[in-house]
Design a protein around this motif. Structure first.
Motif, short mmCIF file in Angstrom:
data_model
loop_
_atom_site.label_atom_id
_atom_site.label_comp_id
_atom_site.label_asym_id
_atom_site.label_seq_id
_atom_site.Cartn_x
_atom_site.Cartn_y
_atom_site.Cartn_z
N LYS A 1 2.88 2.17 -2.17
CA LYS A 1 2.81 2.74 -3.51
C LYS A 1 1.57 3.65 -3.64
O LYS A 1 1.64 4.72 -4.25
N THR A 2 0.46 3.20 -3.07
CA THR A 2 -0.76 4.00 -3.13
C THR A 2 -0.60 5.30 -2.36
O THR A 2 -1.00 6.37 -2.83
N PHE A 3 -0.01 5.23 -1.16
CA PHE A 3 0.18 6.43 -0.36
C PHE A 3 1.12 7.42 -1.05
O PHE A 3 0.92 8.63 -0.97
N THR B 1 -3.14 10.69 5.25
CA THR B 1 -2.31 9.82 4.42
C THR B 1 -0.98 9.51 5.10
O THR B 1 -0.54 8.36 5.12
N GLY C 1 1.39 7.80 -4.21
CA GLY C 1 0.59 8.42 -5.27
C GLY C 1 -0.37 9.48 -4.75
O GLY C 1 -0.77 10.38 -5.50
N GLU C 2 -0.74 9.38 -3.47
CA GLU C 2 -1.69 10.33 -2.90
C GLU C 2 -1.02 11.60 -2.39
O GLU C 2 -1.71 12.58 -2.07
N LYS D 1 0.81 -1.21 0.00
CA LYS D 1 0.00 0.00 0.00
C LYS D 1 0.85 1.27 0.00
O LYS D 1 0.34 2.36 -0.26
N ASP E 1 11.05 3.29 -7.10
CA ASP E 1 10.51 1.93 -7.24
C ASP E 1 11.59 0.87 -7.39
O ASP E 1 11.49 -0.21 -6.81
#
Length: 279
Positions: free
Chosen positions: A199-201, A220, A203-204, A197, A258
């Motif tokens: 990666k999602t954070f 976040t 992006g936010e 997750k 990444d």
């Protein structure tokens, strides 16, 4: 084969520990390669332990992960070995602890009865710390800051006693000692890593911080804590030079690229393990 180190974020470590527990419960044969982080606060039990030579305290902690839950009725092996061509030039504490342990092991080999045939006995612990600290100059272990010694602040506190008109009953300067003393160096910063997750954070989080998004950003960042890794400021600078980091929120949050995080070992540098980040 499993790996655990401080180069992995907390969420990653928890997943690996769960996988290890499942494998052990399933009676699978496995090997776990770990740094010191497994020595404390990890309730896990292996059939045997191999530990690189370090301080007796670390050896005993590692041994606490061997047959921890008493699965075997007989004692299981804990082997201590030295690493060929190991370089400890910048790790003075580990080098000195190894020397003290080697001295203890030599004495134990000659006179095991002196220690009740137990390397974790009170006599063994006493001799180990005598070898480690016995020749240190006076106050070598005391914390010195702002021209004061921590022990003095918490005991006689002579500077305070020089004020006989003080209305206080206790001499100890607890608040001052608490403000000055730090168990861990504070020159460390967190890096948000692209694991799960995380990666999602990443992006936010916007590159620029808008005052209209403060509440969302705060939420976040709070949720992203399990996907961060703490490193020293010096390591941050090294990683910047190697192009491993980017930033968010006007440079206030570091983000790992990444290709610099591995699903098995955590932070890496190119195709190699970034060993300077394994604490």
């Amino acid at each position: 084969l499993f790996h655990l180190s401080a180069g992995m974020c907390m969420a990653h470590r928890k997943e690996v520990l769960n996988d290890i527990q499942a494998a052990l419960c399933g009676k699978e044969k496995l090997i776990c390669v770990s740094t010191q982080l497994i020595e404390a606060g990890v309730d896990i039990s292996f059939g045997s332990v191999i530990r690189l030579a370090a301080g007796l305290d670390s050896i005993v902690q590692s041994a606490g992960r061997c047959n921890r839950h008493g699965e075997q009725t007989e004692p299981q092996p804990v082997r201590v070995c030295t690493l060929k061509d190991e370089r400890l030039g910048s790790l003075k504490e580990i080098r000195e602890a190894q020397t003290a342990l080697t001295k203890l092991l030599a004495e134990y080999h000659l006179h095991p009865e002196r220690y009740g045939h137990d390397l974790a006995s009170d006599a063994a612990v006493r001799d180990y710390y005598t070898a480690l600290y016995g020749d240190m100059p006076k106050r070598a272990q005391d914390y010195y800051i702002n021209e004061q010694y921590l022990f003095e602040l918490l005991s006689t506190n002579t500077q305070f006693l020089s004020k006989p008109s003080s209305p206080y009953m206790l001499n100890q300067a607890f608040r001052t000692a608490g403000e000055w003393f730090e168990v861990f160096d504070s020159n460390s910063e967190s890096i948000l890593v692209p694991y799960g997750k995380g990666k999602t954070f990443i992006g936010e989080l916007p590159e620029k911080l808008s005052r209209y998004a403060l509440s969302r950003v705060k939420t976040t960042l709070e949720n992203a804590k399990p996907y961060t890794i703490s490193v020293t400021s010096g390591q941050i600078e090294q990683m910047k030079k190697k192009g491993m980091l980017s930033t968010r929120l006007d440079g206030s949050v570091y983000v790992l690229n990444d290709d610099c995080y591995d699903e098995h070992i955590g932070i890496k540098e190119g195709n190699d393990l970034c060993s300077t980040l394994i604490l």
